[in-house]
Design an enzyme around this catalytic site. Structure first.
Site, PDB file in Angstrom:
ATOM      1  CE  LYS A  39      -1.024   1.168   4.893  1.00  0.00           C
ATOM      2  NZ  LYS A  39      -0.936   2.640   4.808  1.00  0.00           N
ATOM      3  CG  ASN A  40       3.407   2.141   3.135  1.00  0.00           C
ATOM      4  OD1 ASN A  40       2.329   2.707   3.322  1.00  0.00           O
ATOM      5  ND2 ASN A  40       4.062   1.555   4.115  1.00  0.00           N
ATOM      6  CB  CYS A 137      -2.620   4.999  12.383  1.00  0.00           C
ATOM      7  SG  CYS A 137      -3.362   3.728  11.347  1.00  0.00           S
ATOM      8  NE  ARG A 142       2.170   8.978  10.590  1.00  0.00           N
ATOM      9  CZ  ARG A 142       1.571   8.020   9.899  1.00  0.00           C
ATOM     10  NH1 ARG A 142       0.449   7.491  10.327  1.00  0.00           N
ATOM     11  NH2 ARG A 142       2.089   7.590   8.775  1.00  0.00           N
ATOM     12  CG  ASP A 326       4.346  -0.125   9.737  1.00  0.00           C
ATOM     13  OD1 ASP A 326       3.893   0.534  10.678  1.00  0.00           O
ATOM     14  OD2 ASP A 326       4.320   0.274   8.564  1.00  0.00           O
ATOM     15  CB  VAL A 348       9.980   5.037  13.934  1.00  0.00           C
ATOM     16  CG1 VAL A 348       9.348   5.758  12.749  1.00  0.00           C
ATOM     17  CG2 VAL A 348      11.226   4.262  13.491  1.00  0.00           C
ATOM     18  NE  ARG A 434      -5.558   3.842   6.813  1.00  0.00           N
ATOM     19  CZ  ARG A 434      -4.424   4.185   7.429  1.00  0.00           C
ATOM     20  NH1 ARG A 434      -4.288   4.034   8.719  1.00  0.00           N
ATOM     21  NH2 ARG A 434      -3.414   4.669   6.725  1.00  0.00           N
TER      22      ARG A 434
END
Length: 454
Positions: A39-40, A137, A142, A326, A348, A434
C-alpha cells in the site's frame, strides 16, 4: 440482537464498518495467503500518474480502503480511473485534470494523510493545491512541517486557512537543496514527486531509502524522470519539462508479509506467504530466526513457522535498512510466548505501544517505559521520543473484549485473540481494511475460528 455474518457473506469484501470479530482462539493458523503490492507504493504511484501526459497502468494494486481513498481523490481532480486488463490493475488517465473544491477533497480524504502528496503534482499541473486537515493512525506526532518546508524551498507559497492549507506557485517550482532533519518516508516521497518537474536540479540529503521509495523512483524513471542516488542517503533529481505515463507492477507488501509470519510464530502455526521476497525482508528474517522462527525461501514466496521454543530478543526499530516500526507490533504478540525477557525499543514513533494495554488485559507481562531505557549497547541512536517495551514470557493469553487502536496494532490484537484461549470480541476491526486486502478471507483460509457480529 447481534447477527453473526457467515464466511460466505464475506467473500472478497472488506471488513464491514462497525463490526465486531468474535474470535475463538487457541488453534494454530495453517495454510497459504498471498500478498499483493504494498500500500505504501501503490497509493504513491497512483498520485504520480498526475505528473504524466499520457495514461498510466499500475499492476498488483491491493484492494484496500487507502487505495479507494486515492482513487476517489484522483477522480475528484478529473483523473479517469478504470480497471485494467488483469485483476488488480488500474488504468489512470490524467488528461482532464482540474482543480477541486476543498469540500470535495475533505469528503473523499477521510482520515487519510495522502492528500499532502498531491501538492507537488497539482502545483505543476494547475499552479495550485489544497489539503484539508489530515488524519491517519493515531500512533504519535506525524507533523507535515517537513512537507511544507520542502515545498516552500521549491518556491511554493503556503497559506494556512481554517479549512486546511492552500498552496500556490505563482513563479513555478524550481530545484532546491533540501536536508531532511529525519529520513521521513513521506517527506522523501514529497520531494521526489515535486522535484521531477521542477526547473533545475534538486539535491535531497538524509533521504529515506525504503524499498517502496526505490520503487517510486523506478516509476518516475519510467515516466522520463532523471533520478540518481548516492551513498549516505543522498538523492539527486534533475527536473524535466514533460513526463509520460508508466506501466508498472508494484513490489510486494513486506509489512503484510511480516504480519502473517508473526501470526505463524504466535499461534505455533505454519503459513506460506505467496509473493514475499527475501531481499526486502532481510532484517526481519534475521530477527524472526533469532526469536525461534524457521523459514524457507521459495521461488513464489516464503514459508514461516516455529523452530522449537521461542526465544527472547532485543529489537530497535529504525528506518530502512533497520527493523521497521510496523513490524514490532505483531512481533510483540509472538514474544509474549517466548521464554525470557525481550525488549523492543521504539525509535520512530512516540506513541506506538498503546496497543500493548490490550495484551496485558489478556494476560501478557508487558511493561512500557515511556522515556525508553538507558542501559545496554545500542545500534540505533536514542531519540527524545523513544519508548521501550519489556516483554516477559511465556504467558498464557486468555480471551478479552478489546478495541482496535490503529492498523498494525489492530492486526496484533486479532492475532493475540487467535493465540488466546476462549472467545474474544475485537471491535473497530474495519480499520484493517486500510492495509490488509481480503483480511477475513485470509483468516478463514488459515483455519481461524471466528464470526463477524454486527
Amino acid at each position: 440482537m447481534t447477527t453473526p455474518v457467515r464466511d460466505a457473506d464475506l467473500d472478497e469484501k472488506p471488513v464491514p464498518a462497525g463490526s465486531v470479530l468474535a474470535i475463538r482462539g487457541g488453534r494454530p493458523l495453517r495454510g497459504r495467503v498471498d500478498v499483493k503490492g504494498a500500500k505504501n507504493i501503490a497509493t504513491k504511484a497512483m498520485v504520480a500518474s498526475l505528473l504524466g501526459e499520457t495514461t498510466s497502468i499500475l499492476r498488483d494494486v491491493p484492494d484496500i480502503s487507502d487505495v479507494a481513498v486515492v482513487k476517489s481523490l484522483l477522480e475528484v481532480h478529473g483523473v479517469g480511473v478504470t480497471e485494467g486488463d488483469e485483476p488488480g490493475s488500474l488504468v489512470l488517465d490524467p488528461s482532464a485534470v482540474e482543480s477541486a473544491h476543498y469540500e470535495e477533497i475533505d469528503a473523499h480524504a477521510g482520515a487519510s494523510r495522502i492528500p499532502i502528496l498531491f501538492c507537488g503534482p497539482l502545483l505543476h499541473r494547475l499552479g495550485q493545491a489544497f489539503i484539508p486537515d489530515l488524519g491517519g493512525c493515531r500512533i504519535g506526532d506525524r507533523p507535515i512541517d517537513f512537507h511544507l518546508d520542502a515545498l516552500r524551498k521549491f518556491g511554493a507559497v503556503v497559506e494556512k486557512q481554517p479549512s486546511g492549507i492552500r498552496l500556490s506557485a505563482p513563479n513555478g517550482l524550481k530545484g532546491a537543496n533540501i536536508h531532511l532533519p529525519y529520513p521521513s518516508v513521506g517527506a522523501t516521497e514529497q520531494v521526489l514527486l515535486t522535484a521531477v518537474r521542477a526547473k533545475g536540479t534538486t539535491e535531497l540529503r538524509n533521504a529515506a531509502i525504503e524499498p517502496e521509495i526505490m520503487d517510486l523512483i523506478a516509476v518516475l524513471q519510467k515516466m522520463g524522470a532523471i533520478i540518481s542516488y548516492e551513498p549516505n542517503r543522498v538523492i539527486l533529481i534533475e527536473g524535466v519539462e514533460h513526463l509520460r505515463g508508466y506501466d508498472h507492477r508494484n513490489i510486494f507488501d513486506r509489512n503484510e508479509a511480516a504480519s502473517w509470519a508473526c501470526a505463524a510464530l504466535a499461534t505455533d502455526g505454519e503459513i506460506f506467504v505467496g509473493g514475499a521476497k527475501q531481499q526486502e525482508m532481510l532484517t526481519f528474517l534475521n530477527v524472526f530466526r533469532k526469536a525461534g522462527g524457521w523459514f524457507d525461501v521459495q521461488e513464489d514466496g516464503i514459508l514461516f513457522r516455529r523452530d522449537g521454543e521461542l526465544k527472547p530478543v532485543i529489537v530497535e526499530t529504525d528506518v530502512h535498512p533497520g527493523f521497521m516500526t510496523d513490524w514490532q507490533q505483531p512481533l510483540i504478540v509472538a514474544l509474549t510466548q517466548a521464554n525470557g525477557r525481550s525488549i523492543v525499543h521504539e525509535t520512530v514513533y512516540e506513541n506506538r505501544f498503546g496497543f500493548t494495554a490490550a495484551l496485558v488485559k489478556m494476560g501478557a507481562d508487558i511493561v512500557v517505559h515511556p522515556h525508553g531505557l538507558q542501559d545496554g549497547p545500542r545500534r540505533v541512536p536514542r531519540r527524545e521520543l523513544e519508548q521501550a517495551a519489556v516483554i516477559t514470557g511465556p504467558t498464557a493469553l486468555h480471551a478479552a473484549d478489546i478495541v482496535v487502536p490503529d492498523l498494525r496494532g489492530g492486526y496484533s490484537h486479532v492475532i493475540a485473540a487467535l493465540t488466546a484461549e476462549g472467545e474474544s470480541r475485537v471491535s473497530g476491526v474495519d480499520i484493517l481494511s486500510r492495509g490488509y486486502e481480503k483480511f477475513l478471507d485470509k483468516l478463514s483460509a488459515l483455519g481461524a475460528d471466528f464470526d463477524v457480529v454486527r
